[in-house]
Every structure is written in C-alpha cells, then in structure tokens.
Design an enzyme around this catalytic site. Structure first.
Site, PDB file in Angstrom:
ATOM      1  N   ASN B  69     -11.161  18.877  -8.134  1.00 11.93           N
ATOM      2  CA  ASN B  69     -10.510  17.519  -7.284  1.00 11.93           C
ATOM      3  C   ASN B  69     -10.733  17.444  -5.949  1.00 11.93           C
ATOM      4  O   ASN B  69     -10.645  18.769  -5.594  1.00 11.93           O
ATOM      5  CB  ASN B  69      -9.755  16.894  -7.742  1.00 11.93           C
ATOM      6  CG  ASN B  69      -8.404  17.111  -7.731  1.00 11.93           C
ATOM      7  OD1 ASN B  69      -7.834  16.298  -6.091  1.00 11.93           O
ATOM      8  ND2 ASN B  69      -7.440  18.632  -7.183  1.00 11.93           N
ATOM      9  N   LEU B  73      -6.026  12.605  -1.253  1.00 14.72           N
ATOM     10  CA  LEU B  73      -5.084  11.645  -0.905  1.00 14.72           C
ATOM     11  C   LEU B  73      -5.376  10.879  -0.562  1.00 14.72           C
ATOM     12  O   LEU B  73      -4.147  10.026  -0.200  1.00 14.72           O
ATOM     13  CB  LEU B  73      -3.864  12.814  -0.009  1.00 14.72           C
ATOM     14  CG  LEU B  73      -3.662  14.012   0.211  1.00 14.72           C
ATOM     15  CD1 LEU B  73      -3.146  14.747   2.118  1.00 14.72           C
ATOM     16  CD2 LEU B  73      -3.354  15.151  -1.092  1.00 14.72           C
ATOM     17  N   CYS B 130      -2.334  20.987   3.882  1.00 13.05           N
ATOM     18  CA  CYS B 130      -3.385  19.246   4.557  1.00 13.05           C
ATOM     19  C   CYS B 130      -3.500  19.716   5.615  1.00 13.05           C
ATOM     20  O   CYS B 130      -2.321  21.043   6.257  1.00 13.05           O
ATOM     21  CB  CYS B 130      -2.302  18.020   5.006  1.00 13.05           C
ATOM     22  SG  CYS B 130      -1.825  17.577   3.533  1.00 13.05           S
ATOM     23  N   ILE B 191       2.781  26.755  -7.810  1.00 15.50           N
ATOM     24  CA  ILE B 191       0.521  26.998  -7.024  1.00 15.50           C
ATOM     25  C   ILE B 191      -0.047  25.214  -7.242  1.00 15.50           C
ATOM     26  O   ILE B 191       0.461  24.577  -7.680  1.00 15.50           O
ATOM     27  CB  ILE B 191      -0.156  28.297  -6.984  1.00 15.50           C
ATOM     28  CG1 ILE B 191      -1.115  27.758  -8.453  1.00 15.50           C
ATOM     29  CG2 ILE B 191       1.194  29.115  -6.687  1.00 15.50           C
ATOM     30  CD1 ILE B 191      -1.699  28.221  -8.481  1.00 15.50           C
ATOM     31  N   THR B 193      -3.568  23.835  -5.713  1.00 15.25           N
ATOM     32  CA  THR B 193      -4.997  24.280  -6.464  1.00 15.25           C
ATOM     33  C   THR B 193      -5.239  25.692  -5.527  1.00 15.25           C
ATOM     34  O   THR B 193      -5.565  25.482  -3.801  1.00 15.25           O
ATOM     35  CB  THR B 193      -6.236  22.838  -6.466  1.00 15.25           C
ATOM     36  OG1 THR B 193      -6.262  22.535  -4.788  1.00 15.25           O
ATOM     37  CG2 THR B 193      -5.749  22.273  -7.614  1.00 15.25           C
ATOM     38  N   GLY B 244      -1.780  25.085 -14.734  1.00 15.41           N
ATOM     39  CA  GLY B 244      -2.388  25.238 -16.131  1.00 15.41           C
ATOM     40  C   GLY B 244      -2.096  25.534 -16.940  1.00 15.41           C
ATOM     41  O   GLY B 244      -2.288  25.704 -18.718  1.00 15.41           O
TER      42      GLY B 244
END
Ligand SMILES: Cc1cc2nc3c(=O)[nH]c(=O)nc-3n(C[C@H](O)[C@H](O)[C@H](O)COP(=O)(O)OP(=O)(O)OC[C@H]3O[C@@H](n4cnc5c(N)ncnc54)[C@H](O)[C@@H]3O)c2cc1C
Ligand SMILES: Cc1cc2nc3c(=O)[nH]c(=O)nc-3n(C[C@H](O)[C@H](O)[C@H](O)COP(=O)(O)OP(=O)(O)OC[C@H]3O[C@@H](n4cnc5c(N)ncnc54)[C@H](O)[C@@H]3O)c2cc1C
Ligand SMILES: Cc1cc2nc3c(=O)[nH]c(=O)nc-3n(C[C@H](O)[C@H](O)[C@H](O)COP(=O)(O)O)c2cc1C
Ligand SMILES: Cc1cc2nc3c(=O)[nH]c(=O)nc-3n(C[C@H](O)[C@H](O)[C@H](O)COP(=O)(O)O)c2cc1C
Ligand code: FES
Ligand code: FES
Lengths: 261, 303, 303, 261
Positions: B69, B73, B130, B191, B193, B244
C-alpha cells in the site's frame, strides 16, 4: 454484508468472458445498479485480495445476483473454474449506485467492453420506470461483444461499435455516440462505464454537450468498504481544490465533473 | 471463563486483539459488521496535524500472500478528526488508540500535547516510518539518535501511555527497541510494513503511483515473528505484535514469541470478521488449555 | 534469433538466467533433468575453507508464498570440493560461479586466492550474510566498514570477476551497494534471504533447529525488486537480481527495475525445469518484442 | 522424473486417511519399496512447497502407483479434494529404497500409523520373492487402523496393537513385537516406519536384539532431490563422527545403526 452465495451458473458466453449467476437473497434484495460485489475467490492466500465486480443484475424475487467478468489474471481465471452448486464468498452490495434524475425520460447507456455489466442492471430498472433506453456499446472486435438481447429489456435500442468494424460502426463507441448526436435537441442523461481513456474522452466532450452524466470508475481495491483509502480517485471540488475520494464508497459512480483526470 | 484482559504497562485492555493502524479507518465501516466494543482497541489511521491528501493512485498492489500500500497517510488532520471522527468512534464504544505521524518533531509534539488534553484516548502510538523533512528526509524510525530524541520529547509532552511503532526496514531492530525503551516508550508495536515495489510489466513502469509501498500480510509474518522474538529478549516493556495475522495459529506464534497483544491489519480486508473471530477462538483456546491469562504463554517459545 | 548473451562488466554470460547459490547444490541433481550448459551459470552452494556440518534439523519451514531455510552453509570444504564436486560440475559443461563464505577475513582471502589459481571458474560471489567471528559476530554485510575492508582485500587477492552478494536485512541497501562498488566489486547480487522465523504452535517452540532462518520465495519479491530498483539508480556496476523469481513476468520485473541478469532460487524446488523454461520464454519474449539484447529493457521502469 | 499422474481413485478409507491411486507408467515401472513421490498439490503458490509421500504400491503392468496419506495440514487437506480424472504433478520415484538381504527368509515389517504405507509395497515385493512376512502394526485406536487385508499379500501374518486396546494388543507396537520375540532364535530382518519416538525406541532395543534393521525416516523437505541439504538427518559414522545425510537422497531408508538420535 458478508455472505456465501451459491453458484447457479458460471459460463463462458463469449471467448474470455463469463456470466456468473449467484443465489443470495439478501444481496439480491439490497442491490442497486452501479453497486458492486467484492468477492473472495479462494479460501486460501492466493490470490490474497478480494476482487470487485459490478452487479449486472439483481432479482429480489428469485434471490439471484449476476456478474459478468472478463478473464484478465489469476483471480478471474480461478473464478472461471467455480462450478455450479459451489459457493462464492461475497461482500456486498457495496458502493454508491447510479442516481438517475426523476424527470429525464431518456437514458443513454454508454459502455466499452465488460463495462456494460452495471449498465445492464441499470437498463432493466430504468426501463421498468418507463424510461427510453439507448445503449451505445463498443468493443475492439465483434467476437468480444456480449449478446445483449439476453440481458436488455426489449424496448432498449442498441447501437454497436467495433474498432475493427467487424460489427456495427467502425471506430470508438464515443465517436459513434457523437455522430448520432444533435447536441442539445433532446433532454437525456448519460451513464457510462468502460476503460479509463474512454471515460476521459467522454468527460471532456460532455463539457460541450452538456448532458447530466455519471461515470462508473475502477481502481485497485483492498478493503472495498471504505476503510483503507486504497481505491483513491482524484476529484476536483467546485472551488477547484483537488483531493481523493474512494471508488468503493463515494464511488464507483461519480459525476463526470467531479473527476480530475 | 478465561480472562482475556491484559495489562501492557500502563495500558489496560479488555482483550489482547487490536485493529492495526491504517487498516481499520476510524472504525465506522467495520461497525456495520460487529460491535467495536468487542475489540481490545482500535488503533486509528495515522493522524497528522494538518489534513493530508495522500499519494496518487494506484495505491494498492497485490503481491504473493500479501499486498503493497502507498496510501501516504491520507487523513483529515487533527482538527477535523477531533470534531467529527473521534466523537463518532467514541459513540460506537470503541477503545481508541491514536496513531500519530509527522514531518517534523514539532508536528509530533503538538499532536501529543493536544491529544493529551482529550478524554477517552487510551494511548498514543507513534508511527516512526515517516521521513523527517528537517533532517533531509531520514526516517524517524531508522536512526537511533533521531528516534530517541523524538521519543524523549513526546514522552515529556504527553501524559498518555506511549506506544512506539518500529519499522522493520532496519539492520538491527533490537538496538532500536532498546533505545525506544530507554527514551521512555511504554510499549512497542512491531512491525510496520516492509518497503517493497511491484513493476507492471505490461506498462514497463512501477505499478504504484508512489513507486514504492509498504508490504504487509502473511508474506511478512516470518520477519515479524522473528523481530518480536528478538526484541522480547532484550527489552522489559510489553510488545504488540503484528504482521500477517489472520487466525488463532498466527496470533499464537506472536504470543509465544513474546507479544503480549496482537494487532490485525491486512486480514481485515479479506474478512471483516477476522478480529471478532480471533477473539473468540483465543477465548476457546485459553479455556481448553486451562490458561487463566494470556501472560502464561507470552514468550513461551523463547529458548 | 534474439541474442541472449550479456556482459556483466568483466563477466560474459551466454544468457542472463543463473541458478542461485544454495538452491542448486553442485548442479549434479538437476543434470538429470536438463543439460546444465543451458544455464547462464550455476552459482554453487556457499563454499567454506573447511568442511561445514551445517545446522541441526529441521532446516526447512514452509511460509506463506515462501520458505525459511537454516542450512547453515553445509558443504564439503574447499579441498573436497576441488577434488570431487568441481570436476564433476565441469564435466557437465556448466558455467560455474563459486560462492564463498567465511567466519573471518582470512577465510575469504584464502578461498579467493586459492580459487584464483583454478581454471574454469567464471567468477566469485561473496556471501556476506555471515557473522564475522573476530568482530564479535557482526555480519560482514551489515556494516559499511567491515564489508568495504573485506571487499578491498579480496579484490586484491584474486584475479576473477568479483560479485558481491548483499543482504537485505539492512537499513540502507544503497549505502552498502555504493560502498561495495567503491571497494572494488565488479557486480552486485541482490538479494540474499530475509531473516525470519516460524513458531511451531503445537510444540510452543521455534520450528527450525536453528531458531531463525532465511526467508525466500515469491513472498520476498517486492522487497527484492525495490532494492534492485533503488540500487540501480546509484551504482554503475551491473546487478544480478533474485528473490522470488519463478517465471518470465517475475524475471522481467527485475530486468525492468535494473537487473542485467537474474538468478532463480527456491523455484527450482517447486519445478526443476524452472530455469530452462524461463530461458526459452525470455528468448520468445525478446523475439516477439523485437529486442536485440536484454540491455534494451534493463532499468526501463526507472522514473 | 517429473510427470503428471492421472488420479484413478482418491478415497477416505479410514477417518482422516486417504488412499490415492495414480496412473503414471514410468513411475510405476521405476519405483522400488522405500522410495517416495514429491508432489505439487496445486498449481499455485499456496501451499508453496512440494509434499513427500511414500510409495505404497507400484504396478508396472497397469501403470498404477499408490499413496496412502493422512490429513495433517493444508497440503494434505487440498490433496484430499483431488478428483478422479484430475492430474497430480509428481516428482519421483525419489530416494534410496529398502535393501533386503537375499539370504534372510523372514521379514518383520513394523509400522506405526500411516508409516505402514511403504511397508505395504515392500511386503508385496518380498512375498513375491517367497519370503515369510510378519507385519506388526500399531495405532492409537482401532479406528485409525487401515484395513490391511486389502493391501497385503494373503500369506502375510498380521499382529495389531492399539494404545487404547480397542483392537489387538493393548500398548505400543514395539512392546507387542518385543513380547512375541524370543531373541536370537530366528533369523529375520526388520523394516520399520512410523513416528520418530517409535523408531528411536526400536533402534535402542535392537542394539540388544541384534537384528539387521532398516528404518524409513521423515524430515521436512524443500527440493526432494538432494540439492538443498534441507532434509538433514544426523548420522554417526563407524569412527563415531557425526554429520548430516539427506533423507531425500541417502534416505529415507537408513540402517538403524547409522542414525544419531
Ligand atoms: C468497482 C469495480 C467494478 C468492476 N466490475 C467489473 C465487472 O463487472 N466485470 C469485470 O470483468 N471486471 C470488473 N472490474 C475489474 C475487475 O475487478 C478486475 O478485472 C479483476 O479484479 C482482475 O482480477 P485478476 O486476478 O483476474 O487480475 P490480476 O491482474 O491478476 O489482479 C491483480 C490485482 O489487481 C487488481 N485489478 C486488476 N485489474 C483491475 C481493475 N480493472 N480494476 C480494479 N482492480 C484491478 C485485482 O483486483 C488484484 O488486486 C471492476 C472493478 C471495479 C473496481
Ligand atoms: C520420505 C517421506 C515419506 C512420507 N510418507 C508419507 C506417507 O506415506 N503418508 C503420509 O500420510 N505422510 C507421509 N509423509 C509425511 C507427509 O509428507 C506430511 O504429512 C505432509 O507433508 C504434510 O503436509 P501438510 O501440508 O498436510 O501439513 P503441514 O503441516 O501444513 O505442512 C507444512 C510443511 O511441513 C512439512 N511437513 C509436515 N509434516 C511433515 C512430516 N511428517 N514429514 C515431512 N514433512 C512434513 C510439509 O511437507 C510442509 O512443507 C512422509 C514424509 C516423508 C519425508
Ligand atoms: C492499507 C494499509 C495502511 C496502513 N496505514 C498505516 C498507518 O497509517 N500508520 C501505521 O502506523 N501503520 C499503517 N499500516 C501498517 C499496519 O498498521 C501494520 O503495521 C502492517 O500492515 C502489518 O500488519 P498486517 O500484515 O496484519 O497488515 C498500514 C497497513 C496497510 C495494509
Ligand atoms: C535452501 C537455500 C539455501 C541457500 N543457501 C545459500 C548459500 O549457501 N549462499 C548464498 O549466498 N545464498 C544462499 N541462499 C539464498 C539464495 O541464493 C537466494 O539469494 C535467495 O533464496 C533468494 O532467491 P529465491 O527467492 O529465488 O530463492 C539459499 C537459499 C535457499 C532457499
Ligand atoms: S478499497 Fe479500501 S477504501 Fe476503497
Ligand atoms: S530436500 Fe533438498 S536435499 Fe533433501
């Protein structure tokens, strides 16, 4: 809602293109033209995501919901293997439907390729409301054209276009429409679905034609219900600011003036 | 009946299954499937100070056993959130954790300060994936120094329990986890991504409008479990594990590795009932195994 | 007929499809399925100076769209390899690249020096995913300094084309790629496996005998393609791309991202004919697209 | 070799346990008892790896190859859905087969659970060579015992054990065997397959009994052909050094003295 829909029929109607009839009463009752189903093709991690398909017909009295799909990749290929009596995991009906104006008596349905699917549903509903239906339907060649008779109300008038001229008008369906058009002489509204370039051309031309026009758009989706912001389409507000709306929630149907191409 | 309650340091949850940030919107959409109060908590979409448009489409790409993805944001910004989305979420009886993100330290500090004033927020989660615009785009979560400074400042600016969400795109997750702990984090989320991309071969170009995106889903689970396992050994603060998870077995891997709570992300897209089902499966599991608290198996696979 | 030959700096290959180290043994097993001379080259199992037993079983775990392995570099050691495996591999007409691994700089240097003396080796590939025992177990491939020093020394010790295989378990792959280039690498291989683990929930313990293992297969492809894409922009030396390749579309993603050759690993286990099929599909693709050389599409997705 | 084998039959014979008959002439002709097939269950990435199964029978004259498998996870669950007439991607026959001694007339076949599979094949071959066959077969309960009559040569003598005593001897099959044993009185060789703890006990006890004994082992596999070193089993050489051998290549059949537990 999330439901297991039973497969009534899943057949290739023209090469590469399948007609899928499902039985699911609640979905059949709740669906409106322009909405879509988000289906999980296998109970497995491959393919991982659901796949969105427009509802091509919904029949509250028989519990039937139809989809028409073209095989383009792994997901649709697996979908085509689904047999009668098996079940398909469906999320839906989802999205904002077409919103026809009460007082416009003529509806122009303009489709490229498998984009015809949601318009078939729309045609049936509008025809039931006594409206006049004009269908402009294009594909690259005649072999790809669906047998519309099977799906459309009898009174609908159909105009075909193929890029190679093998059936109907030779050229783009947008050109065919334009060629039959005496601008401004008739009050009508347009509903269109098809490849992005086709919709873009339509939107540009309609700035001159000036019809009310609604477009059904596609974008890659994850959730399908508005949670992930994945299916963004760029829109322009009246004060010319741009931003993103969700194809799965505010769409898939948008006013042609809204979309920022 | 087994007790699903967990304490993550200062944060008390009714059960240890959360909705992961960015995958559950502001809760509204899922509320039509089940009651949000069932969830341990909803971690909302990353919130920024000002509204954010997000990245150009396509923003989603399917990958083997996962997805990319590049939402970027997209969110309405603090003001609109507090006016509209937050009250609605509260009215749905959700336990709410706010995930915050910024381009500068000041962004984070202002967000932390202002959200500290609001009633009904359970905790803040710091999204560190970020880029820090002031420091030339280096990611807050990639550098021990940049990260530690940020966490210490936010810690002082806010009275809420502080969750720090680590990015897996680093050489040494343990080093960062330890630094986060010693800078004042109450809880770690692992975590976020993995950075990835897909190329659209027919177009000979990157598929995503933003070129790269974040990989999530079952594909990344082995990496996530490993990081939870490694971090658990070296920090004392509790861990929220994610990456996951879609069923009980997946969640148990995280608990056994050392997570005291788990969050479900991408799996919500596949089946909106994933979280409530997981909660009831977990309840059943605990009963059949005679567990009084999930703590009894947290870290049990460590050796 | 399209010409599949490629030049990777000093290394000339008859086609750009290789067998990845550790997944093709010393070639023998696959020779019963097809002729090894079809391959661009066989990169053999990591070779160490002394024989290595490898890790305790289980060594394999299946994961979503991938697998973990913890083989632990089991190999017969340099001497036995040169006596037995290498001559056999040569008699099968394979183009051979030797992947070397070590616990110390000296290991690598001795291997490089001795292999330089041998005729019929196309190139050396340095596996840097090994902990440096002398420096307290830090991985050769995780630190710019440790890596650069090693590469410079090996460069001087050996006359063969030098491929450096980078590990993806790092914060900044570009920084390491640039350092490898400036230390004398002729070619880069990307990527080695991602560190991961699986927990056997029924046993409440790590599934692999070694606890953690290396993740490979389609699951990691988005990470690998992203790394190739990023590295291509910042180095001039050619790249061998790998990670989850099993068919033409996968391979094209790597070429378009910037790889000038690709290697197939785990997919060999699923279908032993993967590589010869990929080569002929690539040939067909080039013909139907009118490409004279694969170079015409290398990096074409960059923007 | 790699081949698509046609499914002749795929049926549940006892709860959770399936009997799969395949047609593949080359495999049927080349297979020896103790060897296995490495099958790719779906033409998809889930599950990713192949799955190994012992050959439970191979019939060169009819091209038939049999497998008997228990459902334990996703792969075997999907395998059980494979229908008659469909194809299964098989790599094999693989591995080193049992090597019976020419001059030992009595063969003891000792199996736990689905470990019986390779021994059924072996029994048929040894019986054909005129040997006396004694089968010791154990499971946790009678419902799990396969109907051996269907699979074994008529002359084979069968001794059953169940842990709950619901059929035959109550207890472990290794104990049953031990209880019927008058050590050293008879020249025989043992072939065993089953859960690791059972094989380990057998190997320990056989140090006293002193029979020639071959064990068929299992380990998680990737390639199945010897290339990846994934399926390592720890072995001890005569000079007491340990090392790893490959279940898929040097095994799955090992001499009991070789294995380092
Ligand atoms: C609202 C909506 C309605 C649709 N209605 C129909 C319809 O009635 N009939 C029909 O044939 N197709 C329709 N589509 C397109 C259809 O969703 C895709 O063709 C399908 O998802 C392709 O899946 P695949 O696995 O075969 O292809 P792949 O290319 O393998 O799919 C890979 C990924 O890309 C996505 N994707 C690929 N093409 C599209 C696309 N055009 N739009 C959105 N996502 C895409 C897939 O969903 C999947 O996540 C519609 C799309 C949307 C958004
Ligand atoms: C040489 C050999 C012969 C075998 N013969 C038979 C047989 O005749 N009948 C039978 O029912 N089973 C047999 N097995 C075991 C069989 O391979 C596993 O039961 C099967 O792989 C499980 O797959 P799954 O997807 O259902 O289970 P999952 O647990 O979902 O599988 C996950 C992974 O673990 C591996 N795995 C799980 N259990 C085993 C195991 N016991 N041995 C090796 N790998 C395993 C799988 O192959 C897969 O890679 C044999 C194993 C080996 C090594
Ligand atoms: C569509 C999407 C959007 C996400 N947005 C955010 C976000 O805004 N902030 C954040 O911290 N994490 C975000 N994430 C990361 C998830 O919270 C989670 O860490 C990650 O997806 C791993 O979990 P999963 O594999 O269960 O999805 C997002 C993930 C997805 C899939
Ligand atoms: C079983 C196995 C063993 C491996 N052994 C080695 C090795 O010895 N040396 C090495 O440099 N890479 C090794 N690798 C990594 C591969 O060469 C390759 O970089 C990685 O698997 C990614 O490619 P793939 O996804 O196509 O498998 C191994 C991979 C696997 C699956
Ligand atoms: S697909 Fe998730 S918001 Fe539309
Ligand atoms: S499974 Fe690869 S060597 Fe045995």
């Amino acid at each position: 809602m999330l439901a297991k829909a039973r497969v009534l029929r899943n057949e290739e109607i023209v090469p590469g293109c399948y007609y899928l009839q499902l039985e699911e009463w609640q979905i059949a009752r709740g669906s409106l033209p322009g909405q879509f189903l988000h289906v999980r093709i296998v109970d497995n991690i491959a393919p991982f995501l659901r796949r969105p398909f427009s509802i091509a017909g919904a029949f509250p009295d028989s519990g039937r919901v139809d989809i028409i799909y073209r095989i383009v990749g792994k997901g649709t290929e697996l979908l085509s293997r689904l047999g009668k009596g098996e079940y398909l995991d469906c999320l839906g009906p989802l999205g904002t439907p077409f919103s026809p104006a009460r007082d416009i008596a003529v509806s122009v349905l303009l489709a490229g390729g498998v984009g015809i699917a949601p318009l078939l549903f729309l045609a049936r509903i509008l025809s039931g409301e006594g409206k006049k239906i004009l269908v402009y339907y294009g594909a690259s060649t005649s072999g790809e054209l669906l047998p519309l008779k099977e799906f459309l109300p009898k009174k609908a008038e159909v105009f075909l276009a193929t890029e190679d001229g093998s059936a109907g008008y030779r050229g783009l369906v947008t050109d065919l429409f334009e060629s039959t058009l005496v601008a401004g002489t008739r009050r009508a509204e347009i509903f269109a679905c098809g490849p992005k370039p086709m919709l873009k051309i339509l939107a540009q031309k309609n700035r001159y034609w000036g019809y009310p026009m609604q477009l059904s758009l596609e974008e890659r989706m994850a959730c399908g219900i508005g949670a992930c912001q994945g299916c963004a389409v760029k829109v322009r507000s009246e004060d010319d600011k741009t931003g993103y709306l969700r194809v799965c929630r505010e769409g898939p149907v948008f006013d042609f003036q809204e979309v920022a191409w | 009946m087994a007790n699903l309650e967990v304490n993550l340091g200062p944060l008390k949850l009714k059960n240890p299954v959360l909705a992961a940030s960015g995958t559950f919107g502001f809760g509204e959409e899922y509320a039509s499937f089940f009651e949000l109060e069932k969830l341990g908590a909803v971690i909302v979409n990353s919130l920024t100070l000002k509204p954010k448009q997000g990245n150009p489409p396509p923003r989603i790409a399917e990958t083997p056993a996962g997805m990319l993805n590049s939402i970027g944001l997209q969110n309405p910004g603090l003001e609109a959130f507090l006016e509209k989305d937050f009250p609605r979420l509260k009215s749905l009886n959700a336990a709410v954790i706010i995930n915050i993100a910024g381009d500068t330290e000041d962004d984070y500090l202002t967000l932390a300060r202002e959200l500290s004033e609001i009633n009904g927020i359970l905790a803040l989660e710091l999204n560190l994936s970020c880029p820090n615009v002031k420091e030339g785009g280096i990611f807050f979560g990639n550098s021990v120094d940049v990260m530690s400074r940020l966490i210490s400042k936010v810690r002082r600016a806010c009275r809420l329990p502080l969750i720090v969400k680590l990015t897996p795109n680093v050489t040494d997750i343990v080093e960062l986890a330890e630094a986060a702990e010693s800078s004042g984090a109450d809880i770690l989320s692992l975590i976020n991504t993995l950075k990835g991309m897909v190329i659209d071969v027919s177009k000979r170009s990157p598929l995503l409008g933003n070129i790269t995106g974040g990989l999530s889903g079952p594909a990344v689970r082995p990496v996530a479990v490993r990081m939870v396992y490694e971090v658990y050994r070296s920090v004392k603060i509790p861990i929220i594990g994610m990456g996951g998870i879609s069923n009980l077995d997946d969640a148990l891997q995280f608990f056994l590795a050392g997570a005291r709570a788990v969050a479900v992300g991408s799996a919500n897209f596949i089946d909106p009932y994933t979280i409530p089902r997981l909660i009831s499966d977990l309840q059943q599991f605990m009963e059949s195994e005679g567990l009084h608290s999930i703590d009894e198996i947290v870290g049990a696979a460590q050796r």
